[in-house]
Design an enzyme around this catalytic site. Structure first.
Site, PDB file in Angstrom:
ATOM      1  N   ARG A  32       0.823  -1.230   0.000  1.00  0.00           N
ATOM      2  CA  ARG A  32       0.000   0.000   0.000  1.00  0.00           C
ATOM      3  C   ARG A  32       0.852   1.272   0.000  1.00  0.00           C
ATOM      4  NH1 ARG A  32      -3.270  -3.242  -0.960  1.00  0.00           N
ATOM      5  NH2 ARG A  32      -5.436  -3.403  -0.310  1.00  0.00           N
ATOM      6  N   SER A  90     -10.917  -0.224   2.309  1.00  0.00           N
ATOM      7  CA  SER A  90     -10.260  -0.350   3.616  1.00  0.00           C
ATOM      8  C   SER A  90      -9.855   1.031   4.102  1.00  0.00           C
ATOM      9  CB  SER A  90      -8.991  -1.191   3.491  1.00  0.00           C
ATOM     10  OG  SER A  90      -9.291  -2.452   2.989  1.00  0.00           O
ATOM     11  N   GLU A 106      -5.523   4.708   5.505  1.00  0.00           N
ATOM     12  CA  GLU A 106      -5.045   4.378   4.156  1.00  0.00           C
ATOM     13  C   GLU A 106      -5.386   5.463   3.126  1.00  0.00           C
ATOM     14  OE1 GLU A 106      -3.700   3.255   0.853  1.00  0.00           O
ATOM     15  OE2 GLU A 106      -5.874   3.134   0.862  1.00  0.00           O
TER      16      GLU A 106
HETATM   17  N1  EPU Z   1     -11.737  -9.887   9.517  1.00  0.00           N
HETATM   18  C1  EPU Z   1     -12.370  -9.666  10.725  1.00  0.00           C
HETATM   19  N2  EPU Z   1     -13.505  -8.901  10.732  1.00  0.00           N
HETATM   20  C2  EPU Z   1     -14.033  -8.382   9.600  1.00  0.00           C
HETATM   21  C3  EPU Z   1     -13.405  -8.623   8.379  1.00  0.00           C
HETATM   22  C4  EPU Z   1     -12.235  -9.376   8.350  1.00  0.00           C
HETATM   23  O1  EPU Z   1     -11.935 -10.131  11.765  1.00  0.00           O
HETATM   24  O2  EPU Z   1     -15.064  -7.679   9.713  1.00  0.00           O
HETATM   25  C5  EPU Z   1     -10.476 -10.643   9.521  1.00  0.00           C
HETATM   26  C6  EPU Z   1     -10.614 -12.081   9.101  1.00  0.00           C
HETATM   27  O3  EPU Z   1      -9.820 -12.841   9.945  1.00  0.00           O
HETATM   28  C7  EPU Z   1     -10.027 -12.126   7.710  1.00  0.00           C
HETATM   29  C8  EPU Z   1      -8.994 -11.023   7.767  1.00  0.00           C
HETATM   30  O4  EPU Z   1      -9.552 -10.045   8.645  1.00  0.00           O
HETATM   31  O5  EPU Z   1      -9.400 -13.343   7.472  1.00  0.00           O
HETATM   32  C9  EPU Z   1      -8.697 -10.400   6.416  1.00  0.00           C
HETATM   33  O6  EPU Z   1      -9.918  -9.904   5.845  1.00  0.00           O
HETATM   34  P1  EPU Z   1     -10.054  -9.689   4.278  1.00  0.00           P
HETATM   35  O7  EPU Z   1      -9.701 -10.950   3.559  1.00  0.00           O
HETATM   36  O8  EPU Z   1     -11.403  -9.113   4.004  1.00  0.00           O
HETATM   37  O9  EPU Z   1      -8.929  -8.673   3.942  1.00  0.00           O
HETATM   38  P2  EPU Z   1      -8.449  -7.303   4.626  1.00  0.00           P
HETATM   39  O10 EPU Z   1      -7.095  -7.528   5.212  1.00  0.00           O
HETATM   40  O11 EPU Z   1      -9.476  -6.700   5.526  1.00  0.00           O
HETATM   41  C10 EPU Z   1      -7.187  -6.533   2.488  1.00  0.00           C
HETATM   42  C11 EPU Z   1      -7.089  -5.300   1.673  1.00  0.00           C
HETATM   43  C12 EPU Z   1      -8.321  -5.158   0.793  1.00  0.00           C
HETATM   44  C13 EPU Z   1      -8.389  -6.359  -0.127  1.00  0.00           C
HETATM   45  C14 EPU Z   1      -8.471  -7.623   0.738  1.00  0.00           C
HETATM   46  C15 EPU Z   1      -8.422  -8.882  -0.078  1.00  0.00           C
HETATM   47  C16 EPU Z   1      -5.789  -3.728   2.996  1.00  0.00           C
HETATM   48  C17 EPU Z   1      -5.781  -2.470   3.809  1.00  0.00           C
HETATM   49  N3  EPU Z   1      -6.970  -4.121   2.551  1.00  0.00           N
HETATM   50  O12 EPU Z   1      -8.308  -6.374   3.359  1.00  0.00           O
HETATM   51  O13 EPU Z   1      -8.156  -3.989   0.002  1.00  0.00           O
HETATM   52  O14 EPU Z   1      -9.519  -6.303  -0.968  1.00  0.00           O
HETATM   53  O15 EPU Z   1      -7.334  -7.659   1.631  1.00  0.00           O
HETATM   54  O16 EPU Z   1      -7.115  -9.084  -0.531  1.00  0.00           O
HETATM   55  O17 EPU Z   1      -4.728  -4.296   2.758  1.00  0.00           O
HETATM   56  C18 EPU Z   1      -8.636  -1.639  -0.028  1.00  0.00           C
HETATM   57  O18 EPU Z   1      -7.426  -1.445   0.039  1.00  0.00           O
HETATM   58  O19 EPU Z   1      -9.457  -0.707  -0.075  1.00  0.00           O
HETATM   59  C19 EPU Z   1      -9.157  -3.011   0.017  1.00  0.00           C
HETATM   60  C20 EPU Z   1     -10.464  -3.290   0.054  1.00  0.00           C
END
Ligand code: EPU
Length: 341
Positions: free
Chosen positions: A164, A238, A333
């Site tokens: 990022r 995010s 972010e």
């Molecule tokens: N989780 C929770 N609560 C929630 C949602 C998620 O506990 O409400 C936990 C779960 O354990 C899950 C983990 O968080 O396994 C990761 O969640 P997710 O796969 O949705 O990914 P994220 O880390 O929240 C990142 C990126 C997203 C991208 C997804 C998929 C960042 C800041 N965000 O989100 O990017 O779509 O991975 O790869 O790195 C963005 O940058 O705007 C964005 C949406």
């Protein structure tokens, strides 16, 4: 070049926040950019580039010339058989580009389907999702220096990509406008379904015979189920970066908070900010038209409050409670513009 004064920016940002720009120009031809920058310079105005406004928080009115980059064009610069080199204008819709590449048999971008925003904005935060980051495909980024109107071009190493992050958020922040990107894409490549959500999605097929088109469809499905559509619930994806801690600190946290998910990231360990925020009780919180999405704790939503200041005040409260509970600093972010920087 038509200069619009006091323009309402609510339709220009995916959080649908209320703000005005002292001046705004819709850019359809990047040859207009040096003239626009000169116009701003002569009036002592900052220049702010907006694509689709999907990664910005407008905290108040912008004393600036806003340039909405709406340039179009996708061309094949070079075809080596196994790979192609594409040049994409900054204003092209990112998801439209992903679809176009797959229709032409160029692979790699399927994991990055449905990310809101423009191609020109993509390198700034090195967009990434479902196990893939943009940096793997970037060959060059073409830009224009705001102070001189001169063109410059950076190769991938010069862009200094990391999670990022890029030089466009650091040293070149506010100094350049991205005009086009060059991407090298393979015709044949193994699909990447290592991200847990994709692995689950293809579990019954044991990962066999999965095509890039299947991955594209899966990512569209997963994202649509999890992340709110900005057209219905205005948001900027995010809201915080996932914090990266040392392996030692990760071990301490794992024993203090059993069940905390952890993912290796370079030399460190990435923790999901969504998990930290959910465990502080914020998921589904809603007050004064601003809130945290009930399906994803990392997404702040404008339910009609329309105030960037209020949204940032909520973000501060969330970050403070994560700091109190876990001694971890969350970093916002999206880019903040207007009044509070
Ligand atoms: N989780 C929770 N609560 C929630 C949602 C998620 O506990 O409400 C936990 C779960 O354990 C899950 C983990 O968080 O396994 C990761 O969640 P997710 O796969 O949705 O990914 P994220 O880390 O929240 C990142 C990126 C997203 C991208 C997804 C998929 C960042 C800041 N965000 O989100 O990017 O779509 O991975 O790869 O790195 C963005 O940058 O705007 C964005 C949406």
């Amino acid at each position: 070049m038509r200069i619009l004064r006091g323009e309402d920016l609510k339709p220009c940002n995916s959080l649908s926040l209320l703000a005005r720009a002292s001046a705004l120009v819709n850019i359809h031809d990047s040859r207009d950019l040096p003239r626009a920058c000169k116009w701003a310079r002569e009036r002592g105005l900052d220049v702010v580039a907006l694509g689709q406004g999907s990664n910005v928080v407008l905290a108040g009115d912008l004393e600036a010339l806003v340039l909405r980059l709406q340039t179009r064009g996708m061309e094949i610069l070079e075809d080596r058989g196994d790979t192609v080199l594409l040049r994409v204008a900054a204003g092209e819709d990112w998801h439209g580009l992903v679809q176009w590449t797959l229709q032409h048999g160029f692979h790699g971008l399927e994991n990055l389907a449905l990310i809101p925003g423009t191609a020109g904005a993509a390198p700034i935060q090195n967009i990434g999702a479902y196990g893939v980051e943009l940096e793997s495909f970037v060959e060059r980024v073409h830009a224009l220096e705001i102070s001189s109107g001169d063109s410059l071009s950076l190769d991938a190493a010069e862009c200094r990509f990391s999670y990022r992050d890029s030089i466009f958020k650091g040293e070149l922040r506010d100094r350049t406008l991205i005009t086009a990107i060059e991407l090298r894409l393979p015709r044949q490549s193994a699909v990447n379904i290592s991200y847990p959500a994709l692995e689950d999605y293809f579990r019954d097929r044991d990962g066999r015979d999965v095509t890039p088109g299947d991955v594209f469809a899966a990512v569209v499905d997963i994202r649509s189920a999890k992340l709110p559509d900005p057209a219905t619930f205005p948001n900027a994806g995010s809201f915080f970066k996932n914090p990266v801690v040392t392996p030692e600190r990760a071990r301490e946290l794992a024993s203090a908070f059993p069940g905390m998910p952890q993912f290796p990231q370079g030399d460190g360990v990435k923790l999901p900010a969504a998990w930290l925020i959910e465990h502080c009780g914020w998921k589904g919180y809603r007050d004064q038209g601003i809130g945290v999405h009930p399906q994803h704790a990392l997404v702040l939503v404008n339910y009609g409050g329309d105030s960037g200041e209020q949204l940032l005040a909520l973000a501060d409260r969330i970050a403070a409670s994560v700091r109190d509970s876990f001694v971890i600093e969350l970093e916002i972010e999206p880019r903040v513009y207007g009044r509070r920087q």
